[in-house]
Design a protein around this motif. Structure first.
Motif, PDB file in Angstrom:
ATOM      1  N   ARG A  54       0.826  -1.215   0.000  1.00 44.64           N
ATOM      2  CA  ARG A  54       0.000   0.000   0.000  1.00 44.64           C
ATOM      3  C   ARG A  54       0.861   1.267   0.000  1.00 44.64           C
ATOM      4  N   THR A  55       1.631   1.472  -1.047  1.00 41.78           N
ATOM      5  CA  THR A  55       2.481   2.650  -1.180  1.00 41.78           C
ATOM      6  C   THR A  55       2.256   3.283  -2.541  1.00 41.78           C
ATOM      7  N   VAL A  56       2.221   4.609  -2.544  1.00 38.68           N
ATOM      8  CA  VAL A  56       2.132   5.402  -3.770  1.00 38.68           C
ATOM      9  C   VAL A  56       3.493   6.062  -3.953  1.00 38.68           C
ATOM     10  N   TYR A  57       3.945   6.167  -5.195  1.00 42.05           N
ATOM     11  CA  TYR A  57       5.255   6.737  -5.477  1.00 42.05           C
ATOM     12  C   TYR A  57       5.139   7.946  -6.388  1.00 42.05           C
ATOM     13  N   PHE A  58       6.075   8.875  -6.190  1.00 47.93           N
ATOM     14  CA  PHE A  58       6.196  10.063  -7.031  1.00 47.93           C
ATOM     15  C   PHE A  58       7.615  10.072  -7.567  1.00 47.93           C
ATOM     16  N   LEU A  59       7.737  10.166  -8.886  1.00 44.43           N
ATOM     17  CA  LEU A  59       9.043  10.125  -9.540  1.00 44.43           C
ATOM     18  C   LEU A  59       9.659  11.514  -9.541  1.00 44.43           C
ATOM     19  N   GLY A  60      10.814  11.629  -8.912  1.00 46.39           N
ATOM     20  CA  GLY A  60      11.513  12.905  -8.871  1.00 46.39           C
ATOM     21  C   GLY A  60      12.508  13.053 -10.006  1.00 46.39           C
ATOM     22  N   GLN A  61      13.281  11.998 -10.263  1.00 45.23           N
ATOM     23  CA  GLN A  61      14.293  12.011 -11.327  1.00 45.23           C
ATOM     24  C   GLN A  61      14.314  10.660 -12.010  1.00 45.23           C
ATOM     25  N   GLY A  62      14.656  10.673 -13.295  1.00 44.41           N
ATOM     26  CA  GLY A  62      14.804   9.435 -14.047  1.00 44.41           C
ATOM     27  C   GLY A  62      13.550   9.082 -14.821  1.00 44.41           C
ATOM     28  N   SER A  63      13.493   7.830 -15.269  1.00 42.12           N
ATOM     29  CA  SER A  63      12.313   7.363 -15.992  1.00 42.12           C
ATOM     30  C   SER A  63      11.982   5.943 -15.549  1.00 42.12           C
ATOM     31  N   LEU A  64      10.689   5.670 -15.498  1.00 42.71           N
ATOM     32  CA  LEU A  64      10.160   4.366 -15.103  1.00 42.71           C
ATOM     33  C   LEU A  64       9.328   3.807 -16.238  1.00 42.71           C
ATOM     34  N   GLN A  65       9.349   2.488 -16.397  1.00 43.51           N
ATOM     35  CA  GLN A  65       8.439   1.868 -17.354  1.00 43.51           C
ATOM     36  C   GLN A  65       7.418   1.043 -16.588  1.00 43.51           C
ATOM     37  N   VAL A  66       6.181   1.089 -17.071  1.00 41.31           N
ATOM     38  CA  VAL A  66       5.074   0.342 -16.493  1.00 41.31           C
ATOM     39  C   VAL A  66       4.726  -0.756 -17.491  1.00 41.31           C
ATOM     40  N   PHE A  67       4.717  -2.013 -17.016  1.00 46.30           N
ATOM     41  CA  PHE A  67       4.424  -3.120 -17.923  1.00 46.30           C
ATOM     42  C   PHE A  67       3.745  -4.244 -17.157  1.00 46.30           C
ATOM     43  N   VAL A  68       3.062  -5.091 -17.898  1.00 51.40           N
ATOM     44  CA  VAL A  68       2.399  -6.249 -17.293  1.00 51.40           C
ATOM     45  C   VAL A  68       3.061  -7.526 -17.796  1.00 51.40           C
ATOM     46  N   THR A  69       3.037  -8.532 -16.950  1.00 53.86           N
ATOM     47  CA  THR A  69       3.520  -9.842 -17.368  1.00 53.86           C
ATOM     48  C   THR A  69       2.314 -10.662 -17.807  1.00 53.86           C
ATOM     49  N   GLY A  70       2.539 -11.548 -18.748  1.00 51.43           N
ATOM     50  CA  GLY A  70       1.462 -12.407 -19.224  1.00 51.43           C
ATOM     51  C   GLY A  70       0.584 -11.782 -20.286  1.00 51.43           C
ATOM     52  N   ALA A  71       0.965 -10.624 -20.813  1.00 51.45           N
ATOM     53  CA  ALA A  71       0.179  -9.981 -21.866  1.00 51.45           C
ATOM     54  C   ALA A  71       0.603 -10.525 -23.229  1.00 51.45           C
ATOM     55  N   SER A  76       2.684  -5.620 -23.642  1.00 51.49           N
ATOM     56  CA  SER A  76       3.060  -5.647 -22.234  1.00 51.49           C
ATOM     57  C   SER A  76       3.412  -4.265 -21.675  1.00 51.49           C
ATOM     58  N   ARG A  77       4.012  -3.377 -22.474  1.00 46.60           N
ATOM     59  CA  ARG A  77       4.373  -2.052 -21.971  1.00 46.60           C
ATOM     60  C   ARG A  77       3.140  -1.156 -21.976  1.00 46.60           C
ATOM     61  N   ILE A  78       2.873  -0.573 -20.827  1.00 47.84           N
ATOM     62  CA  ILE A  78       1.714   0.301 -20.677  1.00 47.84           C
ATOM     63  C   ILE A  78       2.111   1.767 -20.792  1.00 47.84           C
ATOM     64  N   ALA A  79       3.232   2.136 -20.149  1.00 44.82           N
ATOM     65  CA  ALA A  79       3.610   3.550 -20.131  1.00 44.82           C
ATOM     66  C   ALA A  79       5.075   3.710 -19.756  1.00 44.82           C
ATOM     67  N   ILE A  80       5.595   4.868 -20.087  1.00 40.80           N
ATOM     68  CA  ILE A  80       6.887   5.325 -19.597  1.00 40.80           C
ATOM     69  C   ILE A  80       6.594   6.597 -18.809  1.00 40.80           C
ATOM     70  N   LEU A  81       7.088   6.631 -17.572  1.00 40.21           N
ATOM     71  CA  LEU A  81       6.808   7.763 -16.692  1.00 40.21           C
ATOM     72  C   LEU A  81       8.027   8.668 -16.583  1.00 40.21           C
ATOM     73  N   ARG A  82       7.758   9.969 -16.582  1.00 36.84           N
ATOM     74  CA  ARG A  82       8.795  10.992 -16.481  1.00 36.84           C
ATOM     75  C   ARG A  82       8.726  11.659 -15.110  1.00 36.84           C
ATOM     76  N   PRO A  83       9.749  12.440 -14.767  1.00 35.55           N
ATOM     77  CA  PRO A  83       9.746  13.120 -13.468  1.00 35.55           C
ATOM     78  C   PRO A  83       8.454  13.914 -13.232  1.00 35.55           C
ATOM     79  N   ARG A 150      -7.262   1.727 -25.330  1.00 35.14           N
ATOM     80  CA  ARG A 150      -6.202   0.953 -25.988  1.00 35.14           C
ATOM     81  C   ARG A 150      -6.416  -0.535 -25.809  1.00 35.14           C
ATOM     82  N   GLN A 151      -7.470  -0.910 -25.114  1.00 32.43           N
ATOM     83  CA  GLN A 151      -7.825  -2.308 -24.829  1.00 32.43           C
ATOM     84  C   GLN A 151      -6.709  -3.023 -24.079  1.00 32.43           C
ATOM     85  N   VAL A 152      -6.101  -2.294 -23.109  1.00 33.92           N
ATOM     86  CA  VAL A 152      -5.121  -2.904 -22.218  1.00 33.92           C
ATOM     87  C   VAL A 152      -5.908  -3.619 -21.135  1.00 33.92           C
ATOM     88  N   PRO A 153      -5.650  -4.899 -20.912  1.00 39.06           N
ATOM     89  CA  PRO A 153      -6.427  -5.620 -19.904  1.00 39.06           C
ATOM     90  C   PRO A 153      -6.148  -5.101 -18.501  1.00 39.06           C
TER      91      PRO A 153
END
Length: 155
Positions: A54-71, A76-83, A150-153
């Motif tokens: 139960r934690t929420v995160y805020f990106l200060g620096q760098g880049s994160l990718q959001v993806f699902v397994t089993g897609a 599988s890639r949903i998004a790339i997050l920026r600061p 986008r019909q992402v499950p």
């Protein structure tokens, strides 16, 4: 990177799903006092699909990718997050398994808002907590609509 730089990143992020609480400067300073700073290396997993954390995160620096397994391949890639981006926002609302993985693409600085600290914020500064909830709900809604179009499950 400190809390002021995180506030600047949040306030300048220009995406449809940006976290946009209506906080004055003092309320922002109060809010960031409830966050803890963490550094990630490229390849580190911040959120693991299926975990019940139960934690929420805020990106200060760098880049994160959001993806699902089993897609399906290519889905599988949903998004790339920026600061300035928020991730893991459903954890504010419910104790449900994480629906995706979030991985550092580059070295990152993230700020965590854990549920016990959020509950403390609700007790001590309910107006700030209510605004954080409203803004997190708006992020979740925009992302849900985008994934549906986008019909992402949904997991």
């Amino acid at each position: 990177m400190d809390g002021n730089e995180l506030i600047q990143a949040i306030q300048t992020l220009n995406t449809d799903d940006a976290f946009r609480p209506r906080l004055d400067p003092q309320q922002w300073r109060t809010f960031v006092q409830y966050l803890t700073r963490h550094e990630l290396r490229a390849g580190d997993l911040l959120i693991k699909q299926g975990d019940r954390e139960r934690t929420v995160y805020f990106l200060g620096q760098g880049s994160l990718q959001v993806f699902v397994t089993g897609a399906a391949p290519g889905a599988s890639r949903i998004a790339i997050l920026r600061p300035g981006a928020m991730c893991g926002e459903p954890a504010v609302f419910a104790d449900v398994p994480r629906s995706a993985n979030v991985e550092a693409m580059t070295p990152c600085v993230v700020f965590a808002l854990r549920l016990p600290r959020f509950e403390e914020l609700m007790a001590r500064v309910p107006l700030v907590a209510a605004e954080v909830l409203r803004a997190a709900g708006a992020v979740m809604l925009v992302r849900q609509r985008s994934n549906l179009s986008r019909q992402v499950p949904a997991a």
